[in-house]
Enzyme design. Structure first.
Site, PDB file in Angstrom:
ATOM      1  N   ARG A 204       0.849  -1.185   0.000  1.00 13.77           N
ATOM      2  CA  ARG A 204       0.000   0.000   0.000  1.00 13.77           C
ATOM      3  C   ARG A 204       0.890   1.242   0.000  1.00 13.77           C
ATOM      4  O   ARG A 204       2.057   1.196   0.389  1.00 13.77           O
ATOM      5  CB  ARG A 204      -0.899   0.031   1.238  1.00 13.77           C
ATOM      6  CG  ARG A 204      -1.917  -1.092   1.323  1.00 13.77           C
ATOM      7  CD  ARG A 204      -2.772  -0.926   2.572  1.00 13.77           C
ATOM      8  NE  ARG A 204      -3.834  -1.925   2.669  1.00 13.77           N
ATOM      9  CZ  ARG A 204      -3.707  -3.088   3.310  1.00 13.77           C
ATOM     10  NH1 ARG A 204      -2.560  -3.385   3.916  1.00 13.77           N
ATOM     11  NH2 ARG A 204      -4.708  -3.939   3.352  1.00 13.77           N
ATOM     12  N   LYS A 228      -2.520  -2.162   8.153  1.00 15.17           N
ATOM     13  CA  LYS A 228      -3.742  -1.659   8.786  1.00 15.17           C
ATOM     14  C   LYS A 228      -3.934  -2.354  10.128  1.00 15.17           C
ATOM     15  O   LYS A 228      -3.630  -3.546  10.269  1.00 15.17           O
ATOM     16  CB  LYS A 228      -4.946  -1.913   7.881  1.00 15.17           C
ATOM     17  CG  LYS A 228      -5.017  -0.984   6.671  1.00 15.17           C
ATOM     18  CD  LYS A 228      -6.304  -1.198   5.903  1.00 15.17           C
ATOM     19  CE  LYS A 228      -6.449  -0.192   4.778  1.00 15.17           C
ATOM     20  NZ  LYS A 228      -7.715  -0.365   4.024  1.00 15.17           N
ATOM     21  N   HIS A 304      -2.647   2.666  -6.385  1.00 15.50           N
ATOM     22  CA  HIS A 304      -3.498   1.540  -6.006  1.00 15.50           C
ATOM     23  C   HIS A 304      -3.661   0.558  -7.160  1.00 15.50           C
ATOM     24  O   HIS A 304      -3.765  -0.652  -6.940  1.00 15.50           O
ATOM     25  CB  HIS A 304      -4.865   2.044  -5.544  1.00 15.50           C
ATOM     26  CG  HIS A 304      -5.570   1.102  -4.622  1.00 15.50           C
ATOM     27  ND1 HIS A 304      -5.006   0.667  -3.431  1.00 15.50           N
ATOM     28  CD2 HIS A 304      -6.775   0.486  -4.714  1.00 15.50           C
ATOM     29  CE1 HIS A 304      -5.844  -0.165  -2.836  1.00 15.50           C
ATOM     30  NE2 HIS A 304      -6.918  -0.295  -3.589  1.00 15.50           N
ATOM     31  N   ARG A 307      -0.851  -1.813  -7.207  1.00 11.44           N
ATOM     32  CA  ARG A 307      -1.102  -2.880  -6.220  1.00 11.44           C
ATOM     33  C   ARG A 307      -2.028  -3.934  -6.831  1.00 11.44           C
ATOM     34  O   ARG A 307      -1.776  -5.145  -6.683  1.00 11.44           O
ATOM     35  CB  ARG A 307      -1.721  -2.268  -4.969  1.00 11.44           C
ATOM     36  CG  ARG A 307      -2.152  -3.245  -3.875  1.00 11.44           C
ATOM     37  CD  ARG A 307      -2.547  -2.437  -2.645  1.00 11.44           C
ATOM     38  NE  ARG A 307      -3.390  -3.158  -1.719  1.00 11.44           N
ATOM     39  CZ  ARG A 307      -2.943  -3.964  -0.750  1.00 11.44           C
ATOM     40  NH1 ARG A 307      -1.655  -4.188  -0.626  1.00 11.44           N
ATOM     41  NH2 ARG A 307      -3.782  -4.557   0.076  1.00 11.44           N
ATOM     42  N   HIS A 330      -4.857  -8.325   3.414  1.00 10.31           N
ATOM     43  CA  HIS A 330      -6.317  -8.208   3.456  1.00 10.31           C
ATOM     44  C   HIS A 330      -6.871  -8.846   4.729  1.00 10.31           C
ATOM     45  O   HIS A 330      -6.444  -9.935   5.113  1.00 10.31           O
ATOM     46  CB  HIS A 330      -6.947  -8.914   2.251  1.00 10.31           C
ATOM     47  CG  HIS A 330      -6.779  -8.163   0.961  1.00 10.31           C
ATOM     48  ND1 HIS A 330      -6.861  -8.761  -0.276  1.00 10.31           N
ATOM     49  CD2 HIS A 330      -6.541  -6.848   0.717  1.00 10.31           C
ATOM     50  CE1 HIS A 330      -6.675  -7.864  -1.215  1.00 10.31           C
ATOM     51  NE2 HIS A 330      -6.488  -6.696  -0.638  1.00 10.31           N
ATOM     52  N   TYR A 339      -9.374 -10.901  -7.430  1.00  8.93           N
ATOM     53  CA  TYR A 339      -8.339 -11.128  -8.437  1.00  8.93           C
ATOM     54  C   TYR A 339      -8.481 -12.471  -9.149  1.00  8.93           C
ATOM     55  O   TYR A 339      -7.851 -12.691 -10.181  1.00  8.93           O
ATOM     56  CB  TYR A 339      -6.955 -11.008  -7.784  1.00  8.93           C
ATOM     57  CG  TYR A 339      -6.773  -9.662  -7.132  1.00  8.93           C
ATOM     58  CD1 TYR A 339      -6.618  -8.513  -7.899  1.00  8.93           C
ATOM     59  CD2 TYR A 339      -6.831  -9.524  -5.743  1.00  8.93           C
ATOM     60  CE1 TYR A 339      -6.501  -7.266  -7.307  1.00  8.93           C
ATOM     61  CE2 TYR A 339      -6.713  -8.284  -5.150  1.00  8.93           C
ATOM     62  CZ  TYR A 339      -6.544  -7.163  -5.932  1.00  8.93           C
ATOM     63  OH  TYR A 339      -6.447  -5.929  -5.345  1.00  8.93           O
TER      64      TYR A 339
END
Length: 359
Positions: A204, A228, A304, A307, A330, A339
């Protein structure tokens, strides 16, 4: 141990909190154990937009810092809906961005009503208007998300072609502009390393910005990042990314006049009277990618999207969703499953066969 990248975000957090009401700082303190400093800064920016709107609408006569809890308690549903309309139509926020800002406010108001207590054990607010507000419906199937994304990412030969373009081809597009040519030559190794790290790891933007020199392990081909939720994780990157990063590190100290206490991995060109290099900001890296994407002929390509490009390439080569989920950081495997719907050649070929005449 807090990296200098994280420390930079903590410094920004301290600064913005001085502009916000006391109860926001109290709320942020309760979140600091679970969220990264970068996430907390984003929360505060969302709150600042909301509080500024309250002042602009004449709902409070004073400074943001003095906005009382009683005002929040008396806000109407129509007023909040008006704020959300302001985000969408005045600030041109997409629905998913409006949802994120609304989520920030729901979290703050939920804290004020359900967690925070006065000395006599009463909630800070008794009425929570944000609980009455629904999120925008932006749900879509993984197939729809994948189809929307497919034309905006690097696929097939474009993956390596874009990296080579940054390394060599871009110069031809600015060769008649001496200023741009000199700027490119000065930052070439750095810019290639940044692009390669995005394409070779799927990091990220905030994760790449926060990297320090000591976070890179060239023997194990991985980097220590803060993900995160303020979680530390070691993320692998490709051999090509490692080679490009090493080329940059070889010139980093001398070219960018790096001071001993500056541990930031990616630096800006020396600026100011003292010629000081600073950690590249998120916006600077976004503009860097945007510049090369436009010259490459793919203006929709963003940080992004790089990514997404990595994730699509990874799935096509390895086809291991759990490992991809870990690499991308994630929290939900459903996000990673997007994906699996991009460039599904098996499905496409099967459908094409339905149209073939029988022998």
């Amino acid at each position: 141990m807090v990296s200098s990248g994280q420390q930079n975000y903590y410094n920004k957090l301290e600064t913005i909190l001085t502009e916000l009401p006391w109860y926001v700082e109290e709320y942020i303190d309760t979140k600091s154990r679970k969220l990264s400093a970068a996430s907390l800064v984003n929360y505060c920016h969302d709150f600042k937009i909301f509080f500024n709107w309250l002042l602009a609408e004449g709902l409070f006569d004073g400074s943001i810092k003095d906005i009382p809890l009683t005002l929040l308690e008396k806000l109407t549903v129509l007023q909040v809906e008006s704020f959300l309309s302001y985000l969408k139509f005045q600030l041109s926020n997409k629905e998913i961005t409006v949802n994120r800002k609304l989520s920030s406010l729901k979290s703050l108001f939920g804290y004020l009503q359900n967690i925070a207590e006065t000395d006599d054990l009463q909630p800070y607010i008794n009425r929570n208007v944000m609980a009455k507000i629904d999120f925008n419906d932006v749900s879509e199937s993984p197939e729809t998300t994948a189809n929307r994304m497919e034309g905006k990412i690097l696929l097939g030969d474009e993956y390596e072609t874009f990296r080579v373009f940054v390394s060599e081809g871009y110069l031809e597009t600015v060769i008649d502009d001496k200023k741009k040519t000199n700027f490119y030559h000065f930052n070439r190794e750095r810019d290639i390393a940044i692009i390669s790290m995005f394409l070779g790891s799927g990091l990220r933007l905030s994760e790449l910005v926060g990297l320090d020199l000591g976070d890179i392990d060239f023997n194990k081909y991985n980097a220590r990042v803060i993900r995160k939720g303020n979680k530390e994780q070691y993320v692998y990157f490709s051999e090509q990314a490692m080679w490009d990063l090493q080329d940059y590190i070889n010139i980093r100290i001398e070219r960018y006049k790096v001071e001993k206490n500056n541990k930031a991995l990616f630096l800006s060109a020396p600026m100011g009277p003292k010629g000081t290099s600073r950690r590249l900001t998120p916006r600077a890296i976004e503009k860097l990618v945007e510049k090369y994407a436009i010259a490459f002929g793919k203006p929709s390509l963003s940080v992004h999207k790089l990514r997404h490009s990595f994730a699509t390439r990874y799935h096509a080569e390895i086809n291991d969703v759990p490992k991809l989920r870990r690499q991308l950081g994630h929290s939900s495997i459903q996000t990673t499953m997007i994906y699996t719907h991009i460039q599904n050649e098996d499905l496409k070929n099967a459908i094409n066969k339905l149209n073939m005449p029988k022998e």
